[in-house]
Structure formats: C-alpha cells, structure tokens
Design an enzyme around this catalytic site. Structure first.
Site, PDB file in Angstrom:
ATOM      1  N   HIS A 137      95.118 -29.025   7.122  1.00  0.00           N
ATOM      2  CA  HIS A 137      95.613 -29.620   6.128  1.00  0.00           C
ATOM      3  C   HIS A 137      97.319 -29.498   6.144  1.00  0.00           C
ATOM      4  CE1 HIS A 137      96.971 -30.683   1.996  1.00  0.00           C
ATOM      5  NE2 HIS A 137      95.841 -31.094   1.723  1.00  0.00           N
ATOM      6  N   THR A 171      97.410 -24.658  -2.837  1.00  0.00           N
ATOM      7  CA  THR A 171      97.838 -25.064  -4.218  1.00  0.00           C
ATOM      8  C   THR A 171      96.659 -25.839  -4.872  1.00  0.00           C
ATOM      9  OG1 THR A 171      99.096 -26.873  -3.496  1.00  0.00           O
ATOM     10  CG2 THR A 171     100.118 -24.596  -3.918  1.00  0.00           C
ATOM     11  N   GLU A 202      99.536 -29.111   4.137  1.00  0.00           N
ATOM     12  CA  GLU A 202     100.161 -28.011   3.291  1.00  0.00           C
ATOM     13  C   GLU A 202      99.736 -26.572   3.921  1.00  0.00           C
ATOM     14  OE1 GLU A 202      99.266 -25.322  -0.535  1.00  0.00           O
ATOM     15  OE2 GLU A 202      99.244 -27.620  -0.803  1.00  0.00           O
ATOM     16  N   CYS A 210     107.013 -30.264  -2.761  1.00  0.00           N
ATOM     17  CA  CYS A 210     106.679 -30.020  -4.239  1.00  0.00           C
ATOM     18  C   CYS A 210     107.156 -28.505  -4.418  1.00  0.00           C
ATOM     19  CB  CYS A 210     104.944 -29.925  -4.282  1.00  0.00           C
ATOM     20  SG  CYS A 210     104.715 -28.963  -5.794  1.00  0.00           S
ATOM     21  N   SER A 241      92.329 -36.899   0.055  1.00  0.00           N
ATOM     22  CA  SER A 241      92.922 -36.043  -1.137  1.00  0.00           C
ATOM     23  C   SER A 241      92.203 -34.652  -1.565  1.00  0.00           C
ATOM     24  CB  SER A 241      92.918 -36.658  -2.368  1.00  0.00           C
ATOM     25  OG  SER A 241      93.329 -36.135  -3.596  1.00  0.00           O
ATOM     26  N   SER A 242      92.674 -33.659  -1.223  1.00  0.00           N
ATOM     27  CA  SER A 242      91.725 -32.245  -1.381  1.00  0.00           C
ATOM     28  C   SER A 242      91.526 -32.291  -2.925  1.00  0.00           C
ATOM     29  CB  SER A 242      92.522 -31.069  -0.888  1.00  0.00           C
ATOM     30  OG  SER A 242      92.534 -31.366   0.511  1.00  0.00           O
ATOM     31  N   ASN A 243      92.655 -32.248  -3.686  1.00  0.00           N
ATOM     32  CA  ASN A 243      92.354 -32.194  -4.985  1.00  0.00           C
ATOM     33  C   ASN A 243      91.269 -33.160  -5.735  1.00  0.00           C
ATOM     34  OD1 ASN A 243      93.993 -34.110  -7.137  1.00  0.00           O
ATOM     35  ND2 ASN A 243      95.452 -33.948  -5.536  1.00  0.00           N
ATOM     36  N   HIS A 297     103.618 -31.921   0.615  1.00  0.00           N
ATOM     37  CA  HIS A 297     102.678 -31.018   1.129  1.00  0.00           C
ATOM     38  C   HIS A 297     103.649 -29.890   1.730  1.00  0.00           C
ATOM     39  CE1 HIS A 297     100.201 -34.378   1.216  1.00  0.00           C
ATOM     40  NE2 HIS A 297      99.146 -33.420   0.643  1.00  0.00           N
ATOM     41  N   HIS A 335      97.926 -38.944  -0.265  1.00  0.00           N
ATOM     42  CA  HIS A 335      96.531 -39.211   0.192  1.00  0.00           C
ATOM     43  C   HIS A 335      95.868 -40.085  -0.584  1.00  0.00           C
ATOM     44  CE1 HIS A 335      96.548 -34.747   2.443  1.00  0.00           C
ATOM     45  NE2 HIS A 335      96.989 -35.691   3.125  1.00  0.00           N
TER      46      HIS A 335
END
Length: 258
Positions: free
Chosen positions: A104, A142, A106, A76, A198-200, A54, A20
C-alpha cells in the site's frame, strides 16, 4: 489543490492515483491530471508533481531534488505525523512492526522511514510467523480497524511480549464506525459507494454489511441493479473517505429514477 493547479497551468503530474476512486481519477484526468509511477518520476525533469495524501518515503524527496522537481505536498497531516513517529522510533533502534497492507502506498512511505527495516504484517497469524523480539514497537496504517489493532496488542501481551503500542489510526475513519452502524440500521437497503482500491472503503463496507445484510458495494452508477430493491423500500447511500459527493449524488439520482 490539484484543481487549483489544473486551472492555473492546464496539466499536473501526480505520483500515483490521487485518490483510490477510479471515477474521481478519470474526472481529473479529463481536466489534465497526469498520473505517473515512480519509474516515470525518475525520468521527469523541471516539472511540478503532486504528492497525494498517502505520503512518500524519503527517497522520493531526494529524487525530486536531483531532478529539479517541485513537489506539491498534499500528504495527509495524520500520515506525516505517523512517519515522523516511526522515524523517531527507528532512530532509537527500536524494532518496529507495522500493521498494514503490503504494497500500500502509505505503508511504503512508512517503511521508507526505516530504510525498509520495519516488519509489515496484515494479521496476527502473519506477525506470529516471524521470530519476534521480547520488546515490540507496534504501529498501524492509519486506515486499519482500531478493534483489530488493540486485539493484536492484547494477544501479544498475553503471550508475554512487551508491547509499545502506538495507536496511529485516523479517527476520520475509525470514528465513522459507530455513526455508520446507526445509519445502516435505519434503512431497508444500503448502497455503499467506493473505489475497489480503497482500504478504508473495504473496512467501512464491512461495518455496513455487519449491521445491514442488504448492503451493496458499487464503484459507479452502472453497477446498480434494480432487482436489489422492492417497491416502497428505504435506501441509504454512503461511501469511503475518498468517495466524492458528486458520485454519491449520481447514485441517488439513479435510484430515484428506478
């Protein structure tokens, strides 16, 4: 893995953005990476396709078998372990609730382990809007916040629910919290570099912003504004797990030229 395959054959299909981060995607596309969606995958035959970190639902692997596709699985390991745990819970007929972002990549892979029968929610309020069973099996995407996850668990237990909480949050993200707060506090200004998808990146940016109000979110060098900075100030540069080092180095060089 993508770069090795691009060196070998000059092109490579990838199901969805490989990370992302638009800048990194564009760099790899210039080398021959071909980003495709699931509809395009269904029409592809006799090719190699990269599965990104993801992960993917079982239906993707079934489609690959039917279309004679070779999957290069870069899922991952943390995500794969989570998928397996959710599948085991589902096989035990547990009622599964997943704390994650709707749509999302993932989360879609996680939902696929339950044939779409798990409930995905983004907040406690959304979760409580459902008719909840007495016993809840709780999982998390995650990259979610550990504090938020345990707050949801505690709130449910306070309301009398039995919660089987599975902390499946990646410590590569959550463990950055303390170090990032320490880092952000050391500088007058922080430039946080991340892709907007990007979620994180969104989580880690908020960590910086809470610690240092003078934190600026950018996706590329062109978004740097010289008026943010005063002469003699110190500037820290950090980013999401998907932010490539070359991009942060570009940001550093741009700042040094101001």
């Amino acid at each position: 893995m993508a770069e090795d395959l691009l060196d070998e054959q000059g092109y490579l299909y990838c199901l969805g953005d490989i990370v992302h981060n638009d800048e990194e995607v564009q760099r790899l596309e210039a080398r021959g990476l071909r980003i495709i969606c699931h509809e395009q995958l269904a029409k592809l035959r006799d090719e190699a396709v990269l599965i990104r970190a993801h992960g993917e639902p079982p239906a993707t692997y079934q489609m690959a078998l039917e279309n004679n596709l070779t999957l290069i699985d870069a899922s991952c390991p943390v995500v794969l372990k989570l998928q397996n745990r959710i599948k085991t819970s589902y096989d035990k007929k547990e009622q599964i609730f997943i704390y994650g972002k709707h749509g999302h990549a993932e989360v879609l892979g996680l939902l696929g382990q339950t044939s779409g029968n798990a409930v995905v929610f983004e907040s406690l309020d959304e979760l409580l809007s459902h008719e909840l069973p007495e016993n809840i099996t709780l999982y998390s995407q995650t990259t979610k916040s550990t504090n938020s996850f345990y707050n949801i668990k505690n709130q449910l237990e306070t309301r009398g629910y039995q919660v089987n909480a599975n902390d499946t949050i990646c410590r590569q993200v959550s463990n950055r919290d303390k170090d990032l707060r320490r880092f952000a506090a050391q500088y007058d200004q922080i430039v946080f570099v991340s892709g907007t998808k990007s979620s994180n990146g969104k989580v880690l940016y908020q960590v910086c912003k809470e610690t240092n109000e003078q934190t600026h979110f950018i996706s590329n060098v062109g978004e740097i504004d010289a008026v943010w900075f005063a002469p003699g100030q110190s500037v820290g540069i950090c980013g999401a797990t998907s932010t490539p080092m070359w991009l942060m180095e570009q940001v550093r060089d741009r700042l040094l030229s101001l």
